[in-house]
Scaffold this active site. Structure first.
Site, PDB file in Angstrom:
ATOM      1  N   TRP A 180      32.076  38.798  36.977  1.00  0.00           N
ATOM      2  CA  TRP A 180      33.279  39.038  37.788  1.00  0.00           C
ATOM      3  C   TRP A 180      33.628  40.518  37.817  1.00  0.00           C
ATOM      4  CZ3 TRP A 180      34.445  35.678  41.254  1.00  0.00           C
ATOM      5  CH2 TRP A 180      34.134  34.338  41.039  1.00  0.00           C
ATOM      6  N   ASP A 182      41.887  41.322  35.719  1.00  0.00           N
ATOM      7  CA  ASP A 182      41.619  40.060  36.404  1.00  0.00           C
ATOM      8  C   ASP A 182      41.702  38.998  35.322  1.00  0.00           C
ATOM      9  OD1 ASP A 182      40.574  37.783  37.513  1.00  0.00           O
ATOM     10  OD2 ASP A 182      38.706  38.694  38.234  1.00  0.00           O
ATOM     11  N   LYS A 201      41.993  27.803  38.253  1.00  0.00           N
ATOM     12  CA  LYS A 201      41.540  27.507  36.892  1.00  0.00           C
ATOM     13  C   LYS A 201      42.676  26.885  36.083  1.00  0.00           C
ATOM     14  CE  LYS A 201      37.942  29.827  38.348  1.00  0.00           C
ATOM     15  NZ  LYS A 201      37.749  31.247  38.514  1.00  0.00           N
TER      16      LYS A 201
HETATM   17  C1  PLP Z   1      37.249  32.097  39.542  1.00  0.00           C
HETATM   18  C2  PLP Z   1      37.423  33.554  39.366  1.00  0.00           C
HETATM   19  C3  PLP Z   1      37.693  34.359  40.455  1.00  0.00           C
HETATM   20  C4  PLP Z   1      37.724  33.639  41.767  1.00  0.00           C
HETATM   21  O1  PLP Z   1      37.842  34.205  42.883  1.00  0.00           O
HETATM   22  P1  PLP Z   1      38.018  33.343  44.214  1.00  0.00           P
HETATM   23  O2  PLP Z   1      38.067  34.395  45.242  1.00  0.00           O
HETATM   24  O3  PLP Z   1      39.318  32.620  44.070  1.00  0.00           O
HETATM   25  O4  PLP Z   1      36.838  32.442  44.359  1.00  0.00           O
HETATM   26  C5  PLP Z   1      37.895  35.713  40.241  1.00  0.00           C
HETATM   27  N1  PLP Z   1      37.808  36.228  38.997  1.00  0.00           N
HETATM   28  C6  PLP Z   1      37.543  35.444  37.932  1.00  0.00           C
HETATM   29  C7  PLP Z   1      37.485  36.042  36.565  1.00  0.00           C
HETATM   30  C8  PLP Z   1      37.344  34.090  38.094  1.00  0.00           C
HETATM   31  O5  PLP Z   1      37.099  33.297  37.045  1.00  0.00           O
END
Ligand code: PLP
Length: 368
Positions: free
Chosen positions: A101, A175, A199
């Site tokens: 991420w 994030d 989540k």
């Molecule tokens: C699930 C997640 C995202 C998700 O992004 P979407 O655009 O909602 O799919 C972003 N950052 C993290 C750390 C995640 O676990």
């Protein structure tokens, strides 16, 4: 009705009580004669839902008044663009990479800013969170970005860095999508935080942003108005139609969180304690077994997402098939990592983890 235990990484299992309440109120919310998704976002009914949700979120996470809470759309990936559009001033930004991420955020930021890598654990397969003593921060960076829970690699940052003591004046952007509301946050160390809802909060699409008011007046001219923190904050998240049903479900989840009790603690403290218990139980089992393994450094292990491997990977399919038969769903690991992953967010009861461990033990016994 007994439901299976759902270990999905997201969209993820919701508290059953929340789903039941939403079902009961689907056609008629509190005698209004309307379901929530049929209401005007400017009507008194929805405004009361929104205000309660915002105030419960602030209370649960103990968010100081100098932060604005924004209910936005676009998900975590949307924020990967929205954050640099609002906070980078088009200049340098520092990234700490501890998983997929963070990497995605880094790549997206390059469209609007000049991202730099302050630290990365990529060479170690993202199996640890880089220690702040190893970071090289840039003096002129507009902010420092980190993903505080790497959902795919199962790496969590357990203590937010104190950038001031590291000689940086930049705000910290986190994030926290996949561990929001699972633990407390030291807001004195944070400039902005964002989280997709799917989540630990509610339906996908809704995105929560917590940002210092002092930071919201510096968006780039090209920033879309609906994603401009100042405009969204100035309109109490109603600059355009917000994701109303998502906000309503989030509100029910916040109320559920406030009702939680564990060992004399309530609310967020209760859920944090339970999350510790649940994750320690599973890690202890995995560590004690020679059949399974988790490869993440002990100090960086996530309480929410626990990737693990069968040492004999030829048994993966049989493992997943047997799990499903026992009502243990979505244990397959992310394709980029392989193996298995148990996501045990707030809504996963202790019992679900215990049943999983029983299955792990039984499968090991039958196959070794
Ligand atoms: C699930 C997640 C995202 C998700 O992004 P979407 O655009 O909602 O799919 C972003 N950052 C993290 C750390 C995640 O676990």
């Amino acid at each position: 009705m007994t439901r299976p235990y759902n270990f999905s990484a997201g969209p993820a299992a919701m508290p059953e009580e929340v789903l039941e309440l939403a079902a009961a109120e689907m056609l008629d919310w509190h005698g209004s004669g309307m379901g929530v998704m049929e209401m005007s976002h400017r009507g008194s009914e929805f405004i009361s839902i929104y205000e309660q949700a915002a105030s419960d979120f602030r209370e649960l996470l103990n968010i100081p008044q100098e932060f604005k809470i924004l209910f936005m759309q676009g998900g975590g990936l949307g924020e990967n663009a929205i954050v640099p559009l609002n906070l980078s001033k088009g200049g340098c930004v520092d990234f700490v990479l501890s998983g997929s991420w963070g990497q995605k955020s880094y790549k997206e930021a390059a469209k609007y800013a000049k991202p730099l890598i302050a630290a990365s654990s990529e060479e170690a397969g993202f199996t640890f969170f880089p220690n702040p003593s190893t970071w090289s921060l840039n003096d002129s960076s507009s902010y420092v970005h980190l993903c505080t829970n790497e959902t795919i690699h199962g790496v969590e940052c357990h203590t937010l860095p104190d950038l001031r003591s590291m000689g940086s004046k930049a705000p910290l952007v986190i994030d926290f999508s996949s561990h929001v509301l699972s633990r407390s946050v030291d807001w004195s160390r944070v400039g902005a935080a964002f989280a997709g809802a799917q989540k630990n909060i509610g339906p996908a699409g809704l995105t929560l942003v917590v940002v210092r008011e002092a930071l919201i007046d510096q968006a780039l001219d090209i920033c879309p108005s609906a994603f401009n923190y100042k405009l969204v904050a100035g309109a109490d998240s109603m600059y355009n139609t917000p994701p109303t049903y998502g906000i309503y479900i989030a509100g029910l989840t916040f109320q559920w969180l406030k009702r939680q009790v564990e060992n004399g603690k309530t609310g967020l403290e209760a859920i944090e304690l339970r999350n510790k218990t649940k994750s320690e139980l599973l890690y202890n089992f995995l560590d004690s077994s020679s059949f399974y393994e988790n490869k993440v450094d002990h100090l960086s292990r996530s309480r929410m997402n626990i990737p693990f491997f069968l040492k004999d990977e030829s048994r993966n399919e049989a493992f997943l098939k047997g799990a499903k038969e026992q009502g243990l769903l979505q244990l397959k690991g992310h394709k980029s990592v392989g193996g298995m992953r148990a996501s045990i967010y707030n809504a996963m009861p202790l019992k679900g983890v215990q049943v999983l461990i029983e299955y792990l033990r039984e499968f090991e016994r039958a196959h070794s």
